[in-house]
Scaffold this motif. Structure first.
Motif, mmCIF file in Angstrom:
data_model
loop_
_atom_site.group_PDB
_atom_site.id
_atom_site.type_symbol
_atom_site.label_atom_id
_atom_site.label_comp_id
_atom_site.label_asym_id
_atom_site.label_seq_id
_atom_site.Cartn_x
_atom_site.Cartn_y
_atom_site.Cartn_z
ATOM 1 N N ARG A 8 -8.878 -6.178 -4.188
ATOM 2 C CA ARG A 8 -8.465 -4.931 -3.593
ATOM 3 C C ARG A 8 -9.479 -4.439 -2.576
ATOM 4 N NH1 ARG A 8 -7.379 0.871 -6.262
ATOM 5 N NH2 ARG A 8 -6.563 1.755 -4.368
ATOM 6 N N ALA A 9 -10.753 -4.619 -2.910
ATOM 7 C CA ALA A 9 -11.798 -4.149 -2.014
ATOM 8 C C ALA A 9 -11.668 -4.801 -0.647
ATOM 9 C CB ALA A 9 -13.163 -4.452 -2.607
ATOM 10 N N ALA A 10 -11.353 -6.095 -0.652
ATOM 11 C CA ALA A 10 -11.227 -6.814 0.604
ATOM 12 C C ALA A 10 -10.096 -6.241 1.440
ATOM 13 C CB ALA A 10 -10.970 -8.291 0.323
ATOM 14 N N GLN A 12 -9.101 -3.208 1.483
ATOM 15 C CA GLN A 12 -9.276 -1.821 1.876
ATOM 16 C C GLN A 12 -9.671 -1.688 3.335
ATOM 17 O OE1 GLN A 12 -11.908 -0.483 -1.182
ATOM 18 N NE2 GLN A 12 -10.218 0.338 -2.368
ATOM 19 N N LEU A 13 -10.379 -2.688 3.850
ATOM 20 C CA LEU A 13 -10.778 -2.642 5.248
ATOM 21 C C LEU A 13 -9.589 -2.467 6.168
ATOM 22 C CD1 LEU A 13 -13.575 -5.207 5.978
ATOM 23 C CD2 LEU A 13 -13.569 -2.735 6.241
ATOM 24 N N GLY A 14 -8.599 -3.345 5.971
ATOM 25 C CA GLY A 14 -7.416 -3.288 6.820
ATOM 26 C C GLY A 14 -6.489 -2.162 6.413
ATOM 27 N N GLY A 15 -6.627 -1.740 5.189
ATOM 28 C CA GLY A 15 -5.663 -0.817 4.613
ATOM 29 C C GLY A 15 -5.516 0.497 5.328
ATOM 30 N N LEU A 16 -6.656 1.060 5.749
ATOM 31 C CA LEU A 16 -6.598 2.413 6.267
ATOM 32 C C LEU A 16 -5.792 2.504 7.547
ATOM 33 C CD1 LEU A 16 -7.527 5.164 5.506
ATOM 34 C CD2 LEU A 16 -9.537 4.839 6.895
ATOM 35 N N ALA A 19 -2.222 2.145 6.912
ATOM 36 C CA ALA A 19 -1.663 3.343 6.307
ATOM 37 C C ALA A 19 -1.413 4.424 7.347
ATOM 38 C CB ALA A 19 -2.610 3.869 5.243
ATOM 39 N N ALA A 20 -2.281 4.483 8.354
ATOM 40 C CA ALA A 20 -2.108 5.496 9.386
ATOM 41 C C ALA A 20 -0.784 5.268 10.109
ATOM 42 C CB ALA A 20 -3.272 5.445 10.356
ATOM 43 N N THR A 22 1.801 3.690 8.847
ATOM 44 C CA THR A 22 2.835 4.030 7.875
ATOM 45 C C THR A 22 3.154 5.497 7.964
ATOM 46 O OG1 THR A 22 1.756 2.554 6.370
ATOM 47 C CG2 THR A 22 3.400 4.013 5.451
ATOM 48 N N SER A 94 0.592 0.466 -4.556
ATOM 49 C CA SER A 94 0.565 1.503 -3.528
ATOM 50 C C SER A 94 0.377 0.925 -2.134
ATOM 51 C CB SER A 94 -0.495 2.551 -3.849
ATOM 52 O OG SER A 94 -1.698 1.936 -4.177
ATOM 53 N N SER A 95 -0.534 -0.042 -1.980
ATOM 54 C CA SER A 95 -0.728 -0.556 -0.624
ATOM 55 C C SER A 95 0.424 -1.461 -0.215
ATOM 56 C CB SER A 95 -2.074 -1.258 -0.481
ATOM 57 O OG SER A 95 -2.155 -2.342 -1.354
ATOM 58 N N PHE A 97 3.544 -0.987 -1.125
ATOM 59 C CA PHE A 97 4.588 -0.032 -0.747
ATOM 60 C C PHE A 97 4.318 0.524 0.649
ATOM 61 C CE2 PHE A 97 6.226 4.305 -0.471
ATOM 62 C CZ PHE A 97 7.560 4.112 -0.796
ATOM 63 N N ALA A 98 3.040 0.852 0.904
ATOM 64 C CA ALA A 98 2.677 1.398 2.215
ATOM 65 C C ALA A 98 2.995 0.414 3.328
ATOM 66 C CB ALA A 98 1.194 1.759 2.242
ATOM 67 N N VAL B 115 -17.325 -7.117 3.634
ATOM 68 C CA VAL B 115 -17.032 -6.769 2.241
ATOM 69 C C VAL B 115 -17.756 -7.712 1.282
ATOM 70 C CG1 VAL B 115 -15.211 -6.614 0.531
ATOM 71 C CG2 VAL B 115 -14.826 -5.735 2.819
ATOM 72 N N TYR B 223 -16.136 3.675 4.035
ATOM 73 C CA TYR B 223 -15.687 3.875 2.658
ATOM 74 C C TYR B 223 -15.888 2.656 1.781
ATOM 75 C CZ TYR B 223 -11.491 1.580 4.457
ATOM 76 O OH TYR B 223 -10.623 0.708 5.051
ATOM 77 N N GLN B 242 -8.595 7.367 2.448
ATOM 78 C CA GLN B 242 -7.877 6.169 2.037
ATOM 79 C C GLN B 242 -6.979 6.457 0.832
ATOM 80 O OE1 GLN B 242 -9.805 3.270 -0.116
ATOM 81 N NE2 GLN B 242 -8.468 1.627 0.542
ATOM 82 N N PHE B 245 -3.858 8.464 1.694
ATOM 83 C CA PHE B 245 -2.806 7.670 2.331
ATOM 84 C C PHE B 245 -2.195 6.666 1.367
ATOM 85 C CE2 PHE B 245 -4.525 8.933 6.557
ATOM 86 C CZ PHE B 245 -3.327 9.368 7.092
ATOM 87 N N LEU B 246 -3.040 5.922 0.655
ATOM 88 C CA LEU B 246 -2.512 4.791 -0.105
ATOM 89 C C LEU B 246 -2.104 5.142 -1.527
ATOM 90 C CD1 LEU B 246 -4.590 1.730 1.060
ATOM 91 C CD2 LEU B 246 -2.301 2.426 1.701
#
Lengths: 401, 287
Positions: A8-10, A12-16, A19-20, A22, A94-95, A97-98, B115, B223, B242, B245-246
């Protein structure tokens, strides 16, 4: 909400940034599209009558469930001629779904024919938004024949209209016996000041809420807002007293193995897999106040290109032999009773290290929960779009410290 | 015709990059601002109600994390300067023929994912890991001492991860200084310290400014470090955004927080530039 190591940590970098985008899409549209049951049923009939068989199927699943070339998939292709593309693209509900919601909301296919979603907020949102296709019940012959009774009657999807289980697991307490000498029995052990700075709690509000509620003696499924506030208070006390080391995602398993965390909230299958793969001696219990049971479910997203092949593959996993092979690989709770006997006989005929592994799976109390454990397993707090902001407003500040 | 074309060339040159920025930066920012005053949820959709109270409640709930982010960002930036300036100085003035090798070594960690490097710190700093275990068994540290899951670990990780962003611009500025200027200062009876203070340091300020910009902004919004190395009291604003949003799916709050962070950082940077003399610094930095 479920298993699988700290990928999951990996993400998170791309996630934000994802999500924006989304959020941008959601800003302009939305609107619930859930239809009345009868109408949905006739629409589903019409839909399935119009579908043709296809030669491929794309499966979106969680990382580290099965190997992309797992024998069950190979056998499926050999039997049906349908080629399976198996993608380990889901790290958490959650990610994922996003990622898929904006595509589905704008009328695009996700590219997946089957996806695996845990019962919880995202599951109910997909239903409410009409972003999943009702299953063709006539193609679920193995499911109706072999699935255990509790798995055919699930409160979050009555009649299995939209989903059938892939696997279940439980959230309980795990500990490292090197540091914790008296085996814990109760949720209160997570509040024990003797373990201050070495207690792990989960960062997902949907998970942590349950344990706060168990601590104050309330069943999550029937809890009220007042209970939530009381639960948040005891959770904040636990944090304020310096007992909690960190609110973990999947990474709790590493912290537990290394000894940074001595006792933690945990998912049953993780502990078994970790002991098997890393040779650790971690222990797991369902606390006496209760633990939670979750189910990862196979669903067909709207606009799927190969729904018939998807139905065939979904039902494929309900043949007892396939269910047994699946359980041997993932070590989570199977919806098909009778699998334990198959694995036992597989173990009897296997040799060497395979034999030991299969015997471990066949006899593990983590994979085959005792009746007493089962009785203590509770469902999650039912979260809908109505109570969502209240719920998160109460529990998010606990982990946000 | 020819003259018209010549006049249009600079504008045409700006077009690809300009369009790129408009489409992928300006539009999302406008959407973000719009989203930040909306109300609703994912299922029913979000509607624009000009609900500015989103900002107030976001600040009420999360001002601690804002202040913490700026604090961690500030400390990490100062540590980056303290650690980075001497390195840049040494490479620029003493690096000799091997300058490019040293720079390459500095950039080497970037070949490993950000990471992963942070996760490897987790193993290194673990309570019973290779660093603390010997110190504890030798009795130098108490048994329950820990670095992981503290603010120290987060600031340490931030400093480590962003150090090269400080070193490189300072190096570029120092490299441009003519060594004869330093010699001239010494000929005029400046001590080495005075030559540094009155010649080298002022000439390297634009690089330092660029370095602060390149480290402080991403550090304050980071983060990953807080998530991997932090504990219960070390959450930074990036983690909150984060999660909004998520996990929480509260897009308006997430958008309001993002926009507030952006505004705070921009105001901070502009006042910083103003304090150092905007024109001069920005111009020299761009040269």
């Amino acid at each position: 909400m479920t298993a699988r190591y700290s990928r999951r940590a990996a993400l998170q970098l791309g996630g934000l940034s994802a999500a924006a985008l989304t959020a941008a899409a959601c800003g302009v549209q939305g609107a619930a599209k859930q239809q009345p049951a009868a109408q949905a049923e006739s629409a589903a009939d019409k839909f399935w009558k119009a579908q043709k068989k296809t030669g491929t199927v794309t499966f979106a699943n969680w990382a580290l469930y099965i190997d992309p070339n797992h024998q069950t998939l190979k056998d499926f292709t050999a039997k049906t001629g349908i080629k399976v593309t198996y993608n380990e693209v889901i790290q958490d509900d959650s990610s994922f779904f996003a990622k898929i919601h904006p595509q589905l909301a704008s009328g695009q296919s996700t590219g997946y024919d089957i996806m695996v979603i845990t019962d919880g907020l995202e599951f109910s949102e997909l239903l409410a938004l009409g972003e999943v296709i009702p299953l063709d019940q006539s193609m679920l012959t193995n499911f109706h024949k072999y699935a255990g009774t509790p798995y055919q009657h699930r409160s979050f999807d009555p009649g299995n209209v939209y989903s059938v289980p892939w696997a279940s697991g439980s959230t309980g307490i795990a500990w490292n016996p090197k540091y914790v000498k008296t085996p814990p029995t109760s949720v209160s052990d997570l509040w024990n000041p003797a373990y201050a700075g070495h207690v792990g709690m989960m960062s997902d509000p949907q998970e942590i809420a349950n344990f706060g509620l168990f601590k104050i003696g309330v069943d999550p499924e029937s809890s009220t807002q007042k209970d939530w506030e009381a639960a948040a208070t005891v959770l904040k006390q636990q944090r304020g007293a310096g007992i909690v080391r960190q609110y973990y995602d999947q990474s709790y398993i590493n912290a537990l193995s290394k000894g940074d965390v001595w006792i933690t909230m945990a998912w049953s299958g993780d502990i078994f897999q970790q002991n098997l793969s890393a040779g650790t001696n971690l222990q797991f219990i369902v606390p006496k106040e209760g633990g939670t049971i979750w189910t990862d479910n196979m669903m067909i997203p709207k606009y799927a290109a190969n729904p018939v092949a998807a139905m065939q593959l979904i039902d494929w996993y309900y043949q007892p032999q396939m269910a047994a092979m699946l359980t041997e690989a993932i070590n989570y709770i199977t919806p098909v009773p009778g699998v334990q006997d198959i694995i036992k006989s597989d173990a009897a005929s296997a040799k060497g290290s395979d034999k030991a592994t299969l015997e471990a799976v066949a006899s593990s109390p983590l994979v085959w929960l005792s009746a007493a454990d089962y009785a203590r397993l509770k469902n999650y707090v039912p979260i809908t779009s109505k109570n969502q902001s209240t719920f998160y407003g109460i529990f998010q500040p606990v982990v946000a410290g | 015709m020819k003259r018209w074309r010549a006049a249009a060339v600079p504008y045409l040159l700006i077009l690809p990059g300009g369009l790129w920025l408009v489409i992928f930066f300006a539009i999302p920012v406008i959407v973000l601002i719009s989203l930040s005053t909306q109300q609703g949820n994912v299922v029913d959709g979000f509607t624009q109600t000009f609900h500015f109270a989103n900002y107030a409640s976001a600040w009420d709930n999360y001002h601690d994390q804002f202040i913490r982010s700026l604090l961690y960002g500030g400390i990490a930036t100062i540590l980056c300067i303290a650690g980075g300036y001497p390195v840049a100085y040494w490479i620029a003035f003493r690096g000799g023929a091997r300058k490019s090798t040293y720079l390459f070594l500095l950039l080497l960690p970037f070949f490993v994912s950000f990471v992963l490097r942070t996760v490897s710190w987790q193993y290194f700093l673990s309570d019973n890991g290779i660093l603390l275990s010997p110190l504890k068994s030798a009795g130098i540290l108490p048994q329950n001492f820990r670095i992981l899951a503290t603010g120290t670990a987060v600031v340490g990780g931030l400093t480590y991860n962003y150090l090269p962003f400080m070193v490189l611009p300072i190096y570029v500025a120092l490299e441009r200084i003519d060594p004869r200027l330093v010699e001239a200062a010494q000929d005029l009876y400046a001590t080495r310290a005075a030559a540094f203070r009155r010649v080298v340091l002022p000439l390297s300020l634009p690089g330092l400014f660029a370095g602060v910009l390149l480290t402080f902004v991403p550090v304050a919004a980071d983060y990953v470090n807080a998530a991997i190395l932090g504990g219960t009291g070390n959450t930074m604003i990036g983690n909150i955004i984060q999660d909004e949003f998520l996990n929480v799916q509260d897009y308006p709050t997430g958008a309001a927080l993002s926009f507030m962070l952006m505004a705070i950082l921009l105001i901070g940077m502009f006042s910083y530039a103003r304090a150092l003399g905007t024109e001069e610094v920005l111009e020299v930095a761009a040269r």
